[in-house]
Scaffold this active site. Sequence first.
Site, PDB file in Angstrom:
ATOM      1  N   LYS A  32      16.653  50.316  48.463  1.00 16.88           N
ATOM      2  CA  LYS A  32      17.692  51.265  48.083  1.00 16.88           C
ATOM      3  C   LYS A  32      18.614  51.532  49.273  1.00 16.88           C
ATOM      4  CE  LYS A  32      16.496  52.244  43.810  1.00 16.88           C
ATOM      5  NZ  LYS A  32      17.406  52.022  42.660  1.00 16.88           N
TER       6      LYS A  32
ATOM      7  N   ASP B  67      19.881  47.523  46.196  1.00 18.35           N
ATOM      8  CA  ASP B  67      20.430  48.325  45.103  1.00 18.35           C
ATOM      9  C   ASP B  67      21.182  49.505  45.707  1.00 18.35           C
ATOM     10  OD1 ASP B  67      21.099  49.610  42.797  1.00 18.35           O
ATOM     11  OD2 ASP B  67      19.048  50.036  42.148  1.00 18.35           O
TER      12      ASP B  67
ATOM     13  N   GLU C 213      22.633  44.768  43.816  1.00 23.32           N
ATOM     14  CA  GLU C 213      22.753  45.418  42.514  1.00 23.32           C
ATOM     15  C   GLU C 213      23.730  46.585  42.566  1.00 23.32           C
ATOM     16  OE1 GLU C 213      19.699  47.636  39.358  1.00 23.32           O
ATOM     17  OE2 GLU C 213      18.918  46.346  40.954  1.00 23.32           O
TER      18      GLU C 213
ATOM     19  N   ASP D  18      24.487  46.774  36.911  1.00 25.91           N
ATOM     20  CA  ASP D  18      23.454  47.626  36.331  1.00 25.91           C
ATOM     21  C   ASP D  18      24.110  48.766  35.555  1.00 25.91           C
ATOM     22  OD1 ASP D  18      21.295  49.186  35.632  1.00 25.91           O
ATOM     23  OD2 ASP D  18      20.664  49.643  37.665  1.00 25.91           O
TER      24      ASP D  18
ATOM     25  N   LYS E 137      18.300  47.739  30.959  1.00 26.23           N
ATOM     26  CA  LYS E 137      17.292  48.801  30.898  1.00 26.23           C
ATOM     27  C   LYS E 137      17.297  49.387  29.491  1.00 26.23           C
ATOM     28  CE  LYS E 137      17.677  49.996  35.794  1.00 26.23           C
ATOM     29  NZ  LYS E 137      18.179  50.977  36.784  1.00 26.23           N
TER      30      LYS E 137
END
Length: 367
Positions: A162, A191, A219, A244, A268
Amino acid sequence: MEIQTVDTYSIAVPLHTPFKTALRTVTVAESIYVKVTCTDGTTGWGEAPPTHVITGESLASIQYTIESILKPVILGKRLVETERLFEMLHHAVVGNTSAKAAVDMALYDCLSQYCGLPLHLFLGGYHESIETDYTVSINEPEQMASDAAQFVSNGFDVLKIKVGKDEIDKDIKRIGAIRERIGAEPLIRLDANQGWSVKESIFAIQKMEDLNYNIELVEQPVKAYDIEGLKQVKNHTFTPIMADESVFSVQDARRVLQTESADLINIKLMKAGGIYQALKINQLAEAYGIPCMVGSMIETKLGISAAAHLAASQRNITRFDFDAPLMLGADPLQGGIDYKGRHITFSSNHGLGIENIQLDSILSKQT
């Protein structure tokens, strides 16, 4: 066989370590569980976590949407009329994708049980088992390097890092510290959770390419609405770019695919509104030659089991991000998917394979 009852429950499970991203910090996994019961006694389960900063939903809104809008739409309907059933579910309310996803996965649980198959076989049965990455929360570089080393020593050879919370130079230092600590072999995917500008994204990714940090993919580097910016980042870097938060719906996916704005798409269930819509997104991406990853929010093993079954069923889904249950301090489920380190396997039980859910202090029926 008709849908007889729909019940909702709220749950709260503490994480053993805070989960930190550019958007939020989570210490407790909260969700609404859904139980769908059919007239023959078949019972299916689903889950919807509140992720305000991504889907805009709260526990209260999820519970209200299911009980007051989605439940009346599906009660009394025939389970096997799937196209009609999922169309009604999807069009019953605008947005509220997590609430829809919870009901959707409960219906798929019932359907695959009715057909006498585990869900991943009912949906296509491409993979017999899959492997998850493990997420390194955003912290100081030294802490992130230490966490990454621990996860690698635990057997995880793909790490999701992250970034995107602080100045761009600090993010580069984070990745440098991690690479120095874990070496060149483990895969690293980043991400940013929309945390970088277009210029920052291009600068950071090019810098890490020059430093040979060997980043597998990045991402959602820019804001979800900035498809043009996403395309700029993709066109000015060699590292694959994954969309995403930019992709909730089939329409979102089509826009990203037609404009060639990403190299991959992260599906997702909580964004797509469930398995039915997620399959459409994956099929569209496959038609464009774009592979997909299936990820999740901070969910318990119930929601992750549904996502994992979906991911294992499709050839075009090549990456898997299902570490959330490993972050929890307790597991309210018996059955579902099984973890052995990074390896995820599926039982021969039908549907999601849920054997029992502990209706105790972490799970209370909503009135």
